[in-house]
Design an enzyme around this catalytic site. Sequence first.
Site, PDB file in Angstrom:
ATOM      1  N   LYS A  34       3.425  -0.726  -1.410  1.00 21.53           N
ATOM      2  CA  LYS A  34       3.457  -2.177  -1.656  1.00 21.53           C
ATOM      3  C   LYS A  34       4.701  -2.739  -0.973  1.00 21.53           C
ATOM      4  CE  LYS A  34       1.864  -5.012  -5.530  1.00 21.53           C
ATOM      5  NZ  LYS A  34       0.416  -5.151  -5.326  1.00 21.53           N
ATOM      6  N   GLU A  85     -10.083  -2.529   1.578  1.00 21.64           N
ATOM      7  CA  GLU A  85      -9.827  -3.353   0.396  1.00 21.64           C
ATOM      8  C   GLU A  85      -9.720  -4.815   0.765  1.00 21.64           C
ATOM      9  OE1 GLU A  85      -6.007  -3.728  -1.338  1.00 21.64           O
ATOM     10  OE2 GLU A  85      -5.168  -2.153  -0.064  1.00 21.64           O
TER      11      GLU A  85
HETATM   12  C1  LIG Z   1      -0.928  -5.012  -5.694  1.00 23.15           C
HETATM   13  C2  LIG Z   1      -2.118  -4.797  -4.834  1.00 23.15           C
HETATM   14  C3  LIG Z   1      -3.379  -4.464  -5.354  1.00 23.15           C
HETATM   15  C4  LIG Z   1      -3.673  -4.445  -6.826  1.00 23.15           C
HETATM   16  O1  LIG Z   1      -2.945  -3.481  -7.517  1.00 23.15           O
HETATM   17  P1  LIG Z   1      -2.806  -3.587  -9.090  1.00 23.15           P
HETATM   18  O2  LIG Z   1      -1.897  -2.469  -9.438  1.00 23.15           O
HETATM   19  O3  LIG Z   1      -4.138  -3.421  -9.669  1.00 23.15           O
HETATM   20  O4  LIG Z   1      -2.225  -4.935  -9.360  1.00 23.15           O
HETATM   21  C5  LIG Z   1      -4.414  -4.186  -4.470  1.00 23.15           C
HETATM   22  N1  LIG Z   1      -4.233  -4.246  -3.133  1.00 23.15           N
HETATM   23  C6  LIG Z   1      -3.041  -4.574  -2.602  1.00 23.15           C
HETATM   24  C7  LIG Z   1      -2.906  -4.605  -1.141  1.00 23.15           C
HETATM   25  C8  LIG Z   1      -1.963  -4.860  -3.438  1.00 23.15           C
HETATM   26  O5  LIG Z   1      -0.794  -5.197  -2.914  1.00 23.15           O
END
Ligand SMILES: *Cc1c(COP(=O)(O)O)cnc(C)c1O
Length: 342
Positions: free
Chosen positions: A184, A220
């Site tokens: 992230k 995603e």
């Molecule tokens: C944060 C995020 C998610 C969702 O993650 P959670 O832990 O469920 O909030 C999905 N894809 C990306 C690219 C993200 O940054």
Amino acid sequence: MEKVNLEWAQIGFQYRKTDFRYIAYYRDGAWDSGRLDDGNMITIHEGSQALHYGQACFEGLKAQTAKDGRVLLFRPDQNAKRLNNSARALLMAEVPEQMFLQGCHDVVKANLRWVPPYGSGASLYIRPYLIGHGENIGLKPAEQYIFSIFVCPVGPYFKDGFAPIHLTTTDYDRAAPKGTGAAKVGGNYAASFLPHELAVKAGFTDCIYLDPKTHTYIDEVGTSNFFGITKDNVFVTPKSPSILPSITKYSLMHIAREHFGMAVEERPVSIEQLDEFTEAGACGTAAVITPIGSITHNGHLHKFYNDGTSAGPVTTKLYETLTSIQRGEIDAPAGWLMDVAV
Ligand SMILES: *Cc1c(COP(=O)(O)O)cnc(C)c1O
């Protein structure tokens, strides 16, 4: 506890300054003890790695008020672990898990009057972040880090009902096959602004990314992970090294298996075989689940449940079960909820 005077249903998802943040500094190879203060600015050197070279990562989670008044954080230990995966990917100082958890606890407790009440549908969004900073110009990791957590109340995501979104695939990639898609980190999101804007201008809610190597499998949605429900009631979600592992998704997989006895598969999902799914959704902390009504790929429009006009029954019961767990209404698996002692 007197709550702040806000129209909880109307506040939306926007920044709002609350009373306290948590902030800790890493220097000379060690973290200080961290503290709460009432600021919302940071001052860093103009050459800082976070500004020029993207040495920055973040997390997102929520706190909610339970019926009995407890304030519950959902799986913060998972966010602590994921932040450190991101830190390792960028050669940043890791944040001790205990410090992450204590910081989340303390900052929520200090801002209790901003935690939306039970039944409002709103929640307290928690944003931890870690940045590399310090006097620098060369391409190398920072020697100093800031780990901070701020919070703001956010409104119910589905003000107008649990309505499906409409997606298009994109030719752009959010991450490379051996890149940072599973972390992230800030750079992934800067890179996603343009494809998102192009999708919106073309009339879609957002774009869905395909695997960066072959562009044949679903990766995603860029802020949330994809899942589909097959005709045989199997919960399927893509397996790919360039997906950000969503804590919401792993929680849904657990619920599908344990609460509903569904089979669960994590495997490549071909963009050419959407027919295998009767329902589809995108999952992440902000919305928990957003039903996906349709995906457009190479000019072909594929519709999911009810011609893409409403959420399917499995998606709906997964959503209701997970949100009930988060509000403390049904028993959570061990370790899923952290209670902020009030
Ligand atoms: C944060 C995020 C998610 C969702 O993650 P959670 O832990 O469920 O909030 C999905 N894809 C990306 C690219 C993200 O940054």
